[in-house]
Design a protein around this motif. Structure first.
Motif, mmCIF file in Angstrom:
data_model
loop_
_atom_site.group_PDB
_atom_site.id
_atom_site.type_symbol
_atom_site.label_atom_id
_atom_site.label_comp_id
_atom_site.label_asym_id
_atom_site.label_seq_id
_atom_site.Cartn_x
_atom_site.Cartn_y
_atom_site.Cartn_z
ATOM 1 N N LEU A 172 0.663 4.412 8.756
ATOM 2 C CA LEU A 172 -0.370 4.660 7.746
ATOM 3 C C LEU A 172 -1.028 3.350 7.302
ATOM 4 O O LEU A 172 -2.244 3.274 7.136
ATOM 5 C CB LEU A 172 0.256 5.378 6.542
ATOM 6 C CG LEU A 172 -0.721 5.819 5.462
ATOM 7 C CD1 LEU A 172 -1.585 6.979 5.964
ATOM 8 C CD2 LEU A 172 0.005 6.228 4.184
ATOM 9 N N ALA A 173 -0.221 2.298 7.126
ATOM 10 C CA ALA A 173 -0.769 1.020 6.637
ATOM 11 C C ALA A 173 -1.823 0.453 7.597
ATOM 12 O O ALA A 173 -2.801 -0.145 7.155
ATOM 13 C CB ALA A 173 0.352 0.000 6.431
ATOM 14 N N ARG A 219 -4.395 -1.489 4.852
ATOM 15 C CA ARG A 219 -3.930 -2.050 3.580
ATOM 16 C C ARG A 219 -2.494 -1.642 3.309
ATOM 17 O O ARG A 219 -2.028 -0.603 3.751
ATOM 18 C CB ARG A 219 -4.748 -1.534 2.394
ATOM 19 C CG ARG A 219 -6.238 -1.458 2.597
ATOM 20 C CD ARG A 219 -6.984 -1.781 1.325
ATOM 21 N NE ARG A 219 -6.734 -3.146 0.899
ATOM 22 C CZ ARG A 219 -7.398 -4.199 1.375
ATOM 23 N NH1 ARG A 219 -8.324 -4.069 2.278
ATOM 24 N NH2 ARG A 219 -7.114 -5.409 0.922
ATOM 25 N N ARG A 220 -1.816 -2.485 2.491
ATOM 26 C CA ARG A 220 -0.493 -2.124 1.970
ATOM 27 C C ARG A 220 -0.267 -2.893 0.677
ATOM 28 O O ARG A 220 -0.606 -4.086 0.598
ATOM 29 C CB ARG A 220 0.568 -2.481 3.027
ATOM 30 C CG ARG A 220 2.034 -2.295 2.651
ATOM 31 C CD ARG A 220 2.463 -0.930 2.145
ATOM 32 N NE ARG A 220 2.089 0.263 2.855
ATOM 33 C CZ ARG A 220 2.871 0.957 3.679
ATOM 34 N NH1 ARG A 220 4.088 0.546 3.934
ATOM 35 N NH2 ARG A 220 2.440 2.053 4.235
ATOM 36 N N THR A 275 2.523 -7.317 -6.729
ATOM 37 C CA THR A 275 1.395 -6.798 -7.514
ATOM 38 C C THR A 275 0.089 -6.844 -6.725
ATOM 39 O O THR A 275 -0.985 -6.642 -7.299
ATOM 40 C CB THR A 275 1.193 -7.655 -8.780
ATOM 41 O OG1 THR A 275 0.880 -8.986 -8.348
ATOM 42 C CG2 THR A 275 2.446 -7.690 -9.634
ATOM 43 N N LEU A 276 0.189 -7.142 -5.428
ATOM 44 C CA LEU A 276 -1.005 -7.458 -4.649
ATOM 45 C C LEU A 276 -1.395 -6.319 -3.714
ATOM 46 O O LEU A 276 -0.536 -5.588 -3.228
ATOM 47 C CB LEU A 276 -0.750 -8.721 -3.818
ATOM 48 C CG LEU A 276 -0.211 -9.924 -4.583
ATOM 49 C CD1 LEU A 276 0.210 -11.014 -3.601
ATOM 50 C CD2 LEU A 276 -1.247 -10.452 -5.561
ATOM 51 N N ASP A 277 -2.694 -6.208 -3.465
ATOM 52 C CA ASP A 277 -3.197 -5.286 -2.461
ATOM 53 C C ASP A 277 -3.517 -6.134 -1.235
ATOM 54 O O ASP A 277 -4.390 -6.993 -1.293
ATOM 55 C CB ASP A 277 -4.456 -4.589 -3.000
ATOM 56 C CG ASP A 277 -5.075 -3.674 -1.968
ATOM 57 O OD1 ASP A 277 -4.319 -3.041 -1.198
ATOM 58 O OD2 ASP A 277 -6.323 -3.602 -1.910
ATOM 59 N N PRO A 307 4.204 -5.332 5.306
ATOM 60 C CA PRO A 307 5.159 -5.787 4.286
ATOM 61 C C PRO A 307 6.043 -4.626 3.804
ATOM 62 O O PRO A 307 5.561 -3.512 3.618
ATOM 63 C CB PRO A 307 4.268 -6.291 3.148
ATOM 64 C CG PRO A 307 2.951 -6.573 3.777
ATOM 65 C CD PRO A 307 2.814 -5.599 4.912
ATOM 66 N N ARG A 308 7.332 -4.937 3.603
ATOM 67 C CA ARG A 308 8.314 -3.918 3.213
ATOM 68 C C ARG A 308 8.776 -4.142 1.773
ATOM 69 O O ARG A 308 8.868 -5.297 1.327
ATOM 70 C CB ARG A 308 9.563 -4.007 4.103
ATOM 71 C CG ARG A 308 9.321 -3.979 5.598
ATOM 72 C CD ARG A 308 8.911 -2.602 6.056
ATOM 73 N NE ARG A 308 9.241 -2.342 7.456
ATOM 74 C CZ ARG A 308 8.462 -2.614 8.507
ATOM 75 N NH1 ARG A 308 7.298 -3.215 8.342
ATOM 76 N NH2 ARG A 308 8.841 -2.277 9.721
#
Ligand code: GLN
Length: 290
Positions: A74-75, A80-81, A85-87, A97-98
Motif C-alpha cells: 500500500l505504501a 507515502r508512509r 510525526t512525519l509524512d 519505514p516500520r
C-alpha cells in the motif's frame, strides 16, 4: 459504439473494492486508494459518498486495486508512509519505514540531550526515516545520513525538504565510508538483517522492497558486522551505537559489540516484547585509534 459503463457512486465503488481486496484491512486500504486517486481526505468523502466516481478516476482506482491484489505494498501505491510525526515519501528504491524503527528513534533520543549541539549519523537512511525523526526532535543536533543508493538519497532529501528539516546532510556511500575522519556522539542504523535464504523474503511487502535494504549475507549479519567494526573510529569517547535487528539476533549482535570493545551493551525490545535494538557505547578513554 459500446455503451458507456454506468457511473457508480463513491460509497458503492468503495464497498465493491473492499470486497475484492484480501485481508482484515481491506476497507481501510480501499478507502486510502480511492482518496489518493481523488486527491481528497476522509472528511470530504464522508460528506460526498453519493457523488459519482468520474470515469478517469474509476480507471486509476481500478489500476491501483489490481496492483494491490497482486501484493504491491500500500505504501508504494500511495507513495507515502507516516513515520514518527512525519509524512514521508517512499518509493521502491527505499524500504517502507516500520513502526518498530520508532523504538530505535526513542532510544536514540533518550541519549541525546536537547540542549546540546550533538552530532548524529544514520547509516543506510533509505527514506530518511531515522535521521529525519531525530533531526525533527533535536533541532540543535547536526545529522549526517548515508546511503549506497543515490535514488534512496534523492527520496530522503525530498523528505527533508517537504518536512522543513534543514539539519540533516546526506552523503552517498556504504555505511560509514562517506564519513572518513568524522566522529559522532551517536550512530544509529536499521541495516538489512534478514538471512539471504529466509523464506519471508518471498512473502508480503518484502517481495517488493529493495533486496539490498532487507538481507545481508547467509546469517543476515554482514552489514551489522561491517558497521560494528568501523563504528568505534567514528564515535567520540562515550559515544553510542544503536542497531536495529531481528527478534532472534540480540545475542549475536551483543557478542559482536562486546568483541569490538563496546561497553554498556544491552538489547531493548519493541512494543511486541521482541528483541529489536542492541546498543552500546565506546569507553570515555578510548583514544588509541584517534
Ligand atoms: N533507515 C531506513 C528505515 O529505517 C532504511 C532501512 C533499510 O533500508 N534497511 O526505514
Amino acid at each position: 459504439m459500446p455503451a458507456e459503463p454506468p457511473l457508480s457512486r463513491l460509497d458503492q465503488a468503495l464497498r465493491v473494492a473492499a470486497g475484492r481486496l484480501p485481508g482484515p484491512d481491506a476497507r481501510h486500504e480501499a478507502e486510502h486508494l480511492l482518496l489518493h486517486v481523488l486527491g481528497r481526505d476522509r472528511a470530504w468523502l464522508f460528506a460526498h459518498g453519493d457523488d459519482a466516481l468520474p470515469a478517469e478516476s474509476a480507471a486509476a482506482f481500478e489500476d491501483l486495486l489490481a496492483r494491490r491484489m497482486v501484493g504491491e505494498p500500500l505504501a508504494y501505491l500511495l507513495g507515502r508512509r507516516g513515520f514518527w510525526t512525519l509524512d514521508l515519501q517512499v518509493s521502491p528504491a527505499t524500504l517502507i519505514p516500520r513502526p518498530e524503527t520508532e523504538r530505535l528513534v526513542e532510544l536514540a533520543l533518550a541519549r541525546l540531550p536537547p540542549d546540546h549541539a550533538l552530532r548524529v549519523a544514520d547509516l543506510g537512511t533509505g527514506s530518511g526515516a531515522i535521521a529525519l525523526a531525530i533531526a525533527s526532535e533535536r533541532p540543535l543536533a547536526q545529522l549526517v545520513a548515508t546511503d549506497i543508493s543515490a535514488e534512496a538519497l534523492g527520496v530522503a532529501g525530498a523528505n527533508a525538504q517537504a518536512n522543513g528539516i534543514a539539519n540533516v546532510a546526506f552523503r552517498h556511500g556504504s555505511w560509514l565510508a562517506p564519513l572518513a575522519g568524522e566522529r559522532f556522539d551517536l550512530i544509529a542504523s536499521n541495516p538489512p538483517y534478514i538471512a539471504e535464504d529466509d523464506p519471508h523474503l518471498a512473502q508480503g511487502d518484502l517481495r517488493f522492497e529493495p533486496p539490498s535494504a532487507l538481507s545481508s549475507g547467509t546469517d543476515g549479519l554482514d552489514a551489522v558486522r561491517a558497521i560494528v567494526l568501523a563504528a568505534p573510529d567514528h564515535l567520540v569517547p562515550g559515544g553510542w551505537l544503536l542497531l536495529e535487528h531481528g527478534w532472534d539476533q540480540g545475542a549475536p549482535v551483543r557478542a559482536l559489540l562486546m568483541a569490538r570493545g563496546f561497553i554498556d551493551v544491552a538489547t531493548e525490545t519493541d512494543l511486541e516484547h521482541r528483541d529489536r535494538v542492541t546498543l552500546g557505547r565506546v569507553t570515555e578513554a578510548q583514544d588509541a585509534s584517534r
